[in-house]
Design a protein around this motif. Structure first.
Motif, mmCIF file in Angstrom:
data_model
loop_
_atom_site.group_PDB
_atom_site.id
_atom_site.type_symbol
_atom_site.label_atom_id
_atom_site.label_comp_id
_atom_site.label_asym_id
_atom_site.label_seq_id
_atom_site.Cartn_x
_atom_site.Cartn_y
_atom_site.Cartn_z
ATOM 1 N N ASN A 125 0.854 -1.189 0.000
ATOM 2 C CA ASN A 125 0.000 0.000 0.000
ATOM 3 C C ASN A 125 0.880 1.225 0.000
ATOM 4 O OD1 ASN A 125 -3.187 -0.165 0.528
ATOM 5 N ND2 ASN A 125 -2.161 -2.034 1.234
ATOM 6 N N LEU B 75 -14.578 -0.071 -4.006
ATOM 7 C CA LEU B 75 -14.578 0.497 -2.650
ATOM 8 C C LEU B 75 -15.260 1.863 -2.666
ATOM 9 C CD1 LEU B 75 -10.908 -0.584 -2.064
ATOM 10 C CD2 LEU B 75 -12.858 -1.465 -0.793
ATOM 11 N N MET C 17 -1.321 -3.016 -4.155
ATOM 12 C CA MET C 17 -0.851 -3.932 -5.190
ATOM 13 C C MET C 17 -0.687 -5.308 -4.551
ATOM 14 S SD MET C 17 2.126 -5.501 -6.505
ATOM 15 C CE MET C 17 3.525 -4.760 -5.780
HETATM 16 P P1 HAM Z 1 -8.348 -3.244 -3.990
HETATM 17 O O1 HAM Z 1 -8.652 -2.935 -5.420
HETATM 18 O O2 HAM Z 1 -9.391 -3.912 -3.206
HETATM 19 O O3 HAM Z 1 -7.921 -1.876 -3.313
HETATM 20 O O4 HAM Z 1 -7.041 -4.114 -3.945
HETATM 21 C C1 HAM Z 1 -5.849 -3.654 -4.538
HETATM 22 C C2 HAM Z 1 -5.059 -4.822 -5.101
HETATM 23 O O5 HAM Z 1 -4.883 -5.810 -4.095
HETATM 24 C C3 HAM Z 1 -5.738 -5.571 -6.243
HETATM 25 O O6 HAM Z 1 -5.520 -4.932 -7.475
HETATM 26 C C4 HAM Z 1 -5.022 -6.915 -6.160
HETATM 27 O O7 HAM Z 1 -3.731 -6.859 -6.734
HETATM 28 C C5 HAM Z 1 -4.853 -7.099 -4.660
HETATM 29 N N1 HAM Z 1 -5.952 -7.938 -4.118
HETATM 30 C C6 HAM Z 1 -7.170 -7.570 -3.701
HETATM 31 N N2 HAM Z 1 -7.894 -8.634 -3.294
HETATM 32 C C7 HAM Z 1 -7.091 -9.715 -3.446
HETATM 33 C C8 HAM Z 1 -7.232 -11.122 -3.220
HETATM 34 N N3 HAM Z 1 -8.338 -11.645 -2.715
HETATM 35 N N4 HAM Z 1 -6.193 -11.926 -3.518
HETATM 36 C C9 HAM Z 1 -5.048 -11.423 -4.007
HETATM 37 N N5 HAM Z 1 -4.840 -10.118 -4.246
HETATM 38 C C10 HAM Z 1 -5.851 -9.278 -3.977
HETATM 39 C C11 HAM Z 1 -7.634 -1.724 -1.982
HETATM 40 O O8 HAM Z 1 -7.474 -2.647 -1.227
HETATM 41 C C12 HAM Z 1 -7.414 -0.295 -1.560
HETATM 42 N N6 HAM Z 1 -7.420 -0.254 -0.095
HETATM 43 C C13 HAM Z 1 -6.124 0.225 -2.145
HETATM 44 C C14 HAM Z 1 -5.817 1.657 -1.783
HETATM 45 C C15 HAM Z 1 -4.770 2.114 -1.053
HETATM 46 N N7 HAM Z 1 -6.533 2.705 -2.129
HETATM 47 C C16 HAM Z 1 -5.972 3.797 -1.632
HETATM 48 N N8 HAM Z 1 -4.892 3.431 -0.962
#
Ligand code: HAM
Length: 433
Positions: free
Chosen positions: A129, A272, A318
């Motif tokens: 993050n 989100l 990521m």
């Molecule tokens: P998100 O799109 O839910 O965003 O997740 C970001 C990245 O985390 C995804 O593109 C993927 O690479 C990875 N990811 C999510 N879920 C999984 C899963 N079940 N298994 C493997 N990889 C996964 C967020 O989480 C936001 N909080 C990001 C953020 C930071 N926005 C602002 N700051």
């Protein structure tokens, strides 16, 4: 007889064996070094958070379907973190008066989501993050986009391998409310769009209809979705803040020579709920990896959950699962990653074992990796076999005679060479080689 327990980990989680850890440590460390080069500071939060922290703004899908949650013995409703952003907002709010903006933070942590395990998605995963808080306008937006592209470049990826798809939530709202003139909350429509690629066209249309769009409006929306940014801008209200922000971002990207990596895509709305402005996702251009590699955007109101003051932020997550797939697909993992040279001290029954421990300390003292053979057999052939199988580069031999004479034999297992040296100078002799 008691039933044997399964040796497999819980579905959607992974065991990291030494070779897995070597690979993971290699790219985590490379990422840490990279983030430091942009002056981001590393932070960490707890694995458990109050359930309410995610219920507030993370969105229905994450909270209703994916969060692992439970009550502790004190009847507190807790969640295993499914993402980092609410924790970052909470941590910033906790020190709002002491922190100087812009706040540049990054973290690498594990998360859990109850998802169907599939390529690129698991139930437990790690996420990098990166967030920058306290910067209005689009300066932080371009920094974050530059960060992502430069990070992927640092791993050897070029524009033939990935795209950053960008849109803006404010612009999306303008499309729904000003162009289509639909009363429905744009957020409700965005949910159908977010899922479009994963559901059938019939289901997608039905969802939009349920959200209050007529057939005619659905047709118009489809047309708008296929427009480029310049074309869309012409039909947006002149004062569209979203369009202005996106124009600025594309201009800055062009000046930085990043345009070839970017693509406007109105379908990027993000699942989100807390995003308010710029939103983006990074995709592998190889059809093998279909899910997003990175996802992120600007959130204006998260600190407001904890404090009266407002502070804007933008960042991304990521995931390690798909990142590793990406590196593998494009051949970006160097051979022998993390396998630094190791030395094995062979043991013989005529020399007290403690002498070998002492000898190993001499090699470790200069920063080399050194272990003493601890197997049951003292046959040298067995010890060499063990060293070769476990990827030791050198074997240090100190039999009875060598011990008495103050010498050691160092055997290079890769090049089948060996040297007899004074024990006192052996370490330096090998370093010079
Ligand atoms: P998100 O799109 O839910 O965003 O997740 C970001 C990245 O985390 C995804 O593109 C993927 O690479 C990875 N990811 C999510 N879920 C999984 C899963 N079940 N298994 C493997 N990889 C996964 C967020 O989480 C936001 N909080 C990001 C953020 C930071 N926005 C602002 N700051």
């Amino acid at each position: 007889m008691a039933q044997l327990l399964p040796a497999r980990p819980y579905v959607g989680t992974r065991d990291f064996y030494p070779e897995d850890m070597r690979l993971r440590n290699w790219y985590f460390n490379k990422i840490r070094k990279f983030a430091a080069s942009f002056c981001y500071e590393e932070v960490q939060g707890p694995l458990l958070e109050s359930f309410d922290l995610f219920a507030a703004k993370s969105g229905e899908e994450l909270v209703k379907e994916q969060v692992y949650h439970f009550y502790d013995k004190g009847n507190r409703h807790l969640a295993i973190r499914p993402e980092m952003t609410p924790t970052v907002a909470r941590m910033v709010a906790g020190r709002l008066n002491d922190l100087r903006v812009p706040i540049r933070w990054f973290s690498i942590a594990n998360f859990m989501r109850y998802e169907r395990p599939q390529k690129g998605r698991l139930r437990e995963f790690y996420q990098l993050n990166v967030d920058i808080l306290g910067v209005e306008g689009t300066r932080a937006d371009i920094e974050v986009i530059d960060f992502i592209i430069s990070l992927l470049n640092d791993f050897g990826a070029d524009s033939s391998m990935f795209r950053v798809k960008i849109s803006n939530r404010r612009l999306f709202n303008d499309v729904i409310n000003d162009i289509l003139k639909v009363d429905t909350d744009a957020m409700i429509i965005s949910k159908a769009i977010d899922k479009k690629a994963k559901i059938s066209p019939e289901k997608y249309t039905a969802w939009l209809k349920e959200s209050g769009l007529s057939d005619e409006r659905i047709g118009e929306l489809d047309e708008i979705m296929s427009m480029g940014f310049k074309e869309l801008k012409k039909i947006l209200p002149a004062d569209s803040r979203g369009a202005e922000e996106l124009s600025q971002l594309f201009d800055d990207a062009e000046k930085l020579g990043l345009s070839q990596y970017l693509e406007f895509d109105l379908a990027v709305v993000r699942g989100l709920e807390y995003y308010t402005g710029t939103v983006f996702e990074v995709y592998d251009l190889s059809p093998e990896n279909k899910r997003a590699l990175f996802g992120g955007g600007r959130y204006d109101n998260l600190i407001g959950l904890f404090k009266k003051e407002a502070m804007t932020g933008i960042g991304f997550g990521m995931g390690d699962v798909i990142f590793q797939d990406f590196l593998q697909t494009h051949g970006l993992i160097p051979e022998g990653v993390g396998a630094e040279e190791k030395l094995l001290v062979a043991v013989f029954p005529e020399v007290p074992y403690a002498e070998y421990l002492k000898l190993s300390k001499e090699w470790r003292a200069v920063g080399l990796r050194c272990a003493v053979y601890a197997g049951a057999s003292s046959r040298i052939k067995k010890q060499i076999q063990f060293a070769e199988k476990e990827n030791y580069r050198y074997l240090i031999i100190m039999g009875g005679d060598e011990f008495a004479n103050g010498t050691v034999t160092v055997k290079d297992l890769q090049n089948s060479e060996q040297w007899l040296w004074e024990r006192k100078t052996a370490v330096q002799n090998l370093i010079k080689k």
